[in-house]
Motif scaffolding. Structure first.
Motif, PDB file in Angstrom:
ATOM      1  N   ASN A 109     141.212  33.213  52.135  1.00 37.13           N
ATOM      2  CA  ASN A 109     140.026  33.375  51.286  1.00 37.13           C
ATOM      3  C   ASN A 109     140.445  33.252  49.818  1.00 37.13           C
ATOM      4  O   ASN A 109     141.401  33.891  49.379  1.00 37.13           O
ATOM      5  N   GLY A 110     139.755  32.403  49.065  1.00 37.15           N
ATOM      6  CA  GLY A 110     140.054  32.287  47.634  1.00 37.15           C
ATOM      7  C   GLY A 110     140.976  31.138  47.276  1.00 37.15           C
ATOM      8  O   GLY A 110     141.244  30.911  46.098  1.00 37.15           O
ATOM      9  N   THR A 111     141.459  30.400  48.282  1.00 37.61           N
ATOM     10  CA  THR A 111     142.328  29.246  47.999  1.00 37.61           C
ATOM     11  C   THR A 111     141.513  28.153  47.295  1.00 37.61           C
ATOM     12  O   THR A 111     140.477  27.720  47.812  1.00 37.61           O
ATOM     13  N   VAL A 112     141.997  27.732  46.128  1.00 39.66           N
ATOM     14  CA  VAL A 112     141.298  26.649  45.417  1.00 39.66           C
ATOM     15  C   VAL A 112     141.509  25.359  46.196  1.00 39.66           C
ATOM     16  O   VAL A 112     142.636  25.026  46.582  1.00 39.66           O
ATOM     17  N   LEU A 113     140.436  24.642  46.474  1.00 38.26           N
ATOM     18  CA  LEU A 113     140.535  23.425  47.279  1.00 38.26           C
ATOM     19  C   LEU A 113     141.029  22.260  46.424  1.00 38.26           C
ATOM     20  O   LEU A 113     140.773  22.222  45.215  1.00 38.26           O
ATOM     21  N   PRO A 114     141.744  21.305  47.042  1.00 38.48           N
ATOM     22  CA  PRO A 114     142.285  20.169  46.261  1.00 38.48           C
ATOM     23  C   PRO A 114     141.186  19.344  45.594  1.00 38.48           C
ATOM     24  O   PRO A 114     141.400  18.734  44.566  1.00 38.48           O
TER      25      PRO A 114
END
Ligand code: TMP
Ligand code: ASP
Length: 258
Positions: A109-114
């Motif tokens: 949760n919270g991972t910035v997407l490429p």
């Protein structure tokens, strides 16, 4: 007042016949549902806040040339909108991993997407709005390839607009869902943004604290749901600055009609 003819009742809104052909009235209820209707509550004042926030967003989109169904807010809970044929798809744009994307792909949760990711879900409550691909959409005629291209382009413009709008008031746009409608004008048909854009249909995190300011507060039983919506409205300038605490429900700036 004479009862208006109800055309449709959804989970959070009711659609009534409009005053002229080609128009309908969209009424915002206080009802909240999650997990395909398994969880329900009435959140006092939510409809009033979503009416105002959605108006603010749709007017902003129109200004940058994204066509929407919004015509005019009528009162605290109602807006006059263009009558459309709803495309049976929910279009989700994601900037940061959350919700079903984390579950499906095991992302934190919270991972910035490429890059921003667009997904389509088929609108069918009985099936729980399943994720579908462009192959399903064209094979089953829910939309044609040109319409898919148009929806993707409009969804990305909406994402850029919303991301900037929220960033300016210290809010991160994690993801959101929009719906499109077909508007017929004689021989012509165009796709326009319909339904609503509000904390019911967006994930919004405070830029500094990552506090959740959207319907996940309801989904996850975090409490203070309408307080969070009210804070979103206040930051956008929809509520008066000195009304932020909101003891007795939202107080609106320059309301017409009520
Ligand atoms: P999801 O992570 O549950 O798929 O949700 C993605 C985004 O779409 C999130 O901003 C919430 C919104 N959404 C709706 O507006 N309606 C829905 O029925 C669902 C499942 C999600
Ligand atoms: N809107 C959906 C429902 O009412 C799901 C959700 O927003 O979580 O069940």
């Amino acid at each position: 007042m004479a009862r208006r003819k109800q055309i449709y009742e959804g989970k959070a809104k009711i659609i009534f016949e409009g005053p002229e052909p080609g128009t309908v009235i969209q009424y915002f209820k206080d009802d909240a549902t999650a997990f395909n209707n398994q969880k329900k509550a009435v959140l006092e004042g939510k409809g009033v806040l979503n009416n105002r926030i959605s108006e603010f967003v749709m007017v902003g989109l129109e200004r940058i040339g994204v066509p929407t169904h919004f015509m005019k807010r009528l009162n605290m809970r109602e807006q006059l909108v263009r009558h459309v044929e709803i495309v049976p798809l929910e279009v989700v744009v994601r900037n940061v991993a959350a919700g079903s994307l984390c579950k499906r792909l095991g992302l934190e949760n919270g991972t910035v997407l490429p890059r921003s990711i667009i997904e389509f879900y088929y609108k069918d409550d009985k099936l729980g709005d399943p994720l579908v691909s462009e192959e399903h959409i064209t094979a089953f005629n829910w939309a044609n390839p040109q319409e898919i291209d148009d929806m993707m382009a409009l969804a990305l413009r909406t994402n850029d607009f919303l991301s900037g709008m929220f960033a300016a008031v210290g809010i991160k746009l994690i993801d959101f869902k929009i719906e499109f409608g077909r508007q017929y004008e004689g021989e012509m048909m165009r796709l326009i943004v319909a339904d609503e854009i509000s904390p019911d249909s967006c994930r919004l995190w405070d830029m500094e604290t990552n506090d959740i300011m959207d319907k996940d507060r309801f989904r996850q039983d975090l409490g203070n749901v309408t307080d969070a919506y009210r804070e979103v409205a206040r930051r956008l300038g929809v509520l008066r600055e000195n009304e932020s605490a909101g003891q007795s429900g939202p107080v609106l700036v320059s309301d017409n009609g009520e």
